[in-house]
Design a protein around this motif. Structure first.
Motif, PDB file in Angstrom:
ATOM      1  N   UNK A   1       0.824  -1.206   0.000  1.00 46.02           N
ATOM      2  CA  UNK A   1       0.000   0.000   0.000  1.00 46.02           C
ATOM      3  C   UNK A   1       0.855   1.250   0.000  1.00 46.02           C
ATOM      4  N   UNK A   2       0.286   2.338  -0.484  1.00 49.80           N
ATOM      5  CA  UNK A   2       1.034   3.606  -0.487  1.00 49.80           C
ATOM      6  C   UNK A   2       1.252   4.119   0.931  1.00 49.80           C
ATOM      7  N   UNK A   3       2.266   4.929   1.081  1.00 50.05           N
ATOM      8  CA  UNK A   3       2.549   5.528   2.382  1.00 50.05           C
ATOM      9  C   UNK A   3       1.719   6.796   2.559  1.00 50.05           C
ATOM     10  N   UNK A   4       1.667   7.268   3.776  1.00 52.91           N
ATOM     11  CA  UNK A   4       0.916   8.483   4.084  1.00 52.91           C
ATOM     12  C   UNK A   4       1.563   9.698   3.421  1.00 52.91           C
ATOM     13  N   UNK A   5       0.766  10.705   3.104  1.00 52.68           N
ATOM     14  CA  UNK A   5       1.316  11.920   2.486  1.00 52.68           C
ATOM     15  C   UNK A   5       2.389  12.559   3.366  1.00 52.68           C
ATOM     16  N   UNK A   6       3.424  13.059   2.715  1.00 45.56           N
ATOM     17  CA  UNK A   6       4.567  13.607   3.438  1.00 45.56           C
ATOM     18  C   UNK A   6       4.552  15.125   3.542  1.00 45.56           C
ATOM     19  N   UNK A   7       4.274  15.782   2.464  1.00 51.72           N
ATOM     20  CA  UNK A   7       4.443  17.229   2.398  1.00 51.72           C
ATOM     21  C   UNK A   7       3.251  17.943   3.033  1.00 51.72           C
ATOM     22  N   UNK A   8       3.543  18.779   4.027  1.00 53.11           N
ATOM     23  CA  UNK A   8       2.497  19.529   4.724  1.00 53.11           C
ATOM     24  C   UNK A   8       1.837  20.544   3.783  1.00 53.11           C
ATOM     25  N   UNK A   9       2.653  21.265   3.045  1.00 51.07           N
ATOM     26  CA  UNK A   9       2.165  22.262   2.087  1.00 51.07           C
ATOM     27  C   UNK A   9       2.632  21.828   0.703  1.00 51.07           C
TER      28      UNK A   9
ATOM     29  N   UNK B   1       4.679  23.839  -1.788  1.00 53.31           N
ATOM     30  CA  UNK B   1       6.079  24.145  -1.483  1.00 53.31           C
ATOM     31  C   UNK B   1       7.020  23.123  -2.125  1.00 53.31           C
ATOM     32  N   UNK B   2       6.472  22.028  -2.609  1.00 51.62           N
ATOM     33  CA  UNK B   2       7.267  20.982  -3.250  1.00 51.62           C
ATOM     34  C   UNK B   2       7.119  21.094  -4.761  1.00 51.62           C
TER      35      UNK B   2
ATOM     36  N   UNK C   1      12.086  13.081   5.384  1.00 51.86           N
ATOM     37  CA  UNK C   1      13.493  13.158   5.020  1.00 51.86           C
ATOM     38  C   UNK C   1      14.091  14.385   5.713  1.00 51.86           C
ATOM     39  N   UNK C   2      15.024  14.207   6.660  1.00 51.09           N
ATOM     40  CA  UNK C   2      15.562  15.349   7.405  1.00 51.09           C
ATOM     41  C   UNK C   2      16.436  16.272   6.554  1.00 51.09           C
ATOM     42  N   UNK C   3      16.971  15.739   5.476  1.00 51.48           N
ATOM     43  CA  UNK C   3      17.832  16.544   4.608  1.00 51.48           C
ATOM     44  C   UNK C   3      17.009  17.391   3.645  1.00 51.48           C
ATOM     45  N   UNK C   4      15.891  16.856   3.198  1.00 51.01           N
ATOM     46  CA  UNK C   4      15.036  17.553   2.230  1.00 51.01           C
ATOM     47  C   UNK C   4      13.588  17.485   2.717  1.00 51.01           C
ATOM     48  N   UNK C   5      13.172  18.409   3.582  1.00 51.39           N
ATOM     49  CA  UNK C   5      11.843  18.337   4.197  1.00 51.39           C
ATOM     50  C   UNK C   5      10.675  18.401   3.218  1.00 51.39           C
ATOM     51  N   UNK C   6      10.889  18.891   2.006  1.00 52.64           N
ATOM     52  CA  UNK C   6       9.813  18.932   1.023  1.00 52.64           C
ATOM     53  C   UNK C   6       9.842  17.734   0.087  1.00 52.64           C
ATOM     54  N   UNK C   7      10.723  16.774   0.386  1.00 53.54           N
ATOM     55  CA  UNK C   7      10.803  15.555  -0.410  1.00 53.54           C
ATOM     56  C   UNK C   7       9.497  14.780  -0.244  1.00 53.54           C
ATOM     57  N   UNK C   8       9.006  14.187  -1.322  1.00 53.82           N
ATOM     58  CA  UNK C   8       7.743  13.453  -1.257  1.00 53.82           C
ATOM     59  C   UNK C   8       7.931  12.009  -0.792  1.00 53.82           C
ATOM     60  N   UNK C   9       9.173  11.610  -0.523  1.00 53.57           N
ATOM     61  CA  UNK C   9       9.439  10.251  -0.079  1.00 53.57           C
ATOM     62  C   UNK C   9       9.768  10.226   1.416  1.00 53.57           C
ATOM     63  N   UNK C  10       9.456   9.094   2.029  1.00 53.10           N
ATOM     64  CA  UNK C  10       9.813   8.907   3.434  1.00 53.10           C
ATOM     65  C   UNK C  10      11.330   8.740   3.558  1.00 53.10           C
ATOM     66  N   UNK C  11      11.837   8.998   4.745  1.00 50.05           N
ATOM     67  CA  UNK C  11      13.257   8.777   5.014  1.00 50.05           C
ATOM     68  C   UNK C  11      13.519   7.271   4.979  1.00 50.05           C
ATOM     69  N   UNK C  12      14.351   6.842   4.051  1.00 45.93           N
ATOM     70  CA  UNK C  12      14.576   5.400   3.880  1.00 45.93           C
ATOM     71  C   UNK C  12      15.272   4.766   5.076  1.00 45.93           C
ATOM     72  N   UNK C  13      16.112   5.521   5.755  1.00 47.40           N
ATOM     73  CA  UNK C  13      16.831   4.954   6.892  1.00 47.40           C
ATOM     74  C   UNK C  13      15.927   4.768   8.108  1.00 47.40           C
TER      75      UNK C  13
END
Length: 115
Positions: free
Chosen positions: A18-26, A29-30, A86-98
């Protein structure tokens, strides 16, 4: 689903993720989501609805289904916990893989112990 049905895989050997939950708050901005105008809360509700439908259809066809939405959801907001962004790119649409790869491994193992 039709491709899977026509293949020579047994339905119980297919795992639908299943898809992951939406990441970007705004979303505006992405760069990848500038066209989206709905809130993260609205998108989360739709994502969870879609996951339920996907899970139900997977069951109809005999496929296994899993996702990591319960594990990544903030219990207070009902949205993605910011810890998984993603702590490095907060507007990234992907979850932090680590921060999520072990959740996926566990989800897959719980779906099929032979994985």
């Amino acid at each position: 689903i039709l491709v899977s049905i026509r293949s020579r895989f047994q339905p119980d050997h297919i795992i639908v993720l299943g898809p992951t939950l939406p990441t970007v708050q705004k979303p505006w901005a992405s760069l990848q989501r500038q066209h989206v105008q709905s809130s993260r809360q609205q998108r989360t509700k739709l994502t969870l609805y879609y996951c339920e439908q996907l899970k139900a259809q997977s069951k109809v066809y005999g496929f296994k289904y899993t996702d990591i939405n319960k594990e990544t959801m903030n219990s207070e907001t009902g949205e993605l916990d910011d810890f998984y962004l993603n702590p490095i790119a907060p507007h990234d649409i992907h979850l932090d893989m680590f921060r999520t790869y072990t959740l996926w491994i566990e989800a897959l193992f719980n779906t099929d112990p032979h994985f």
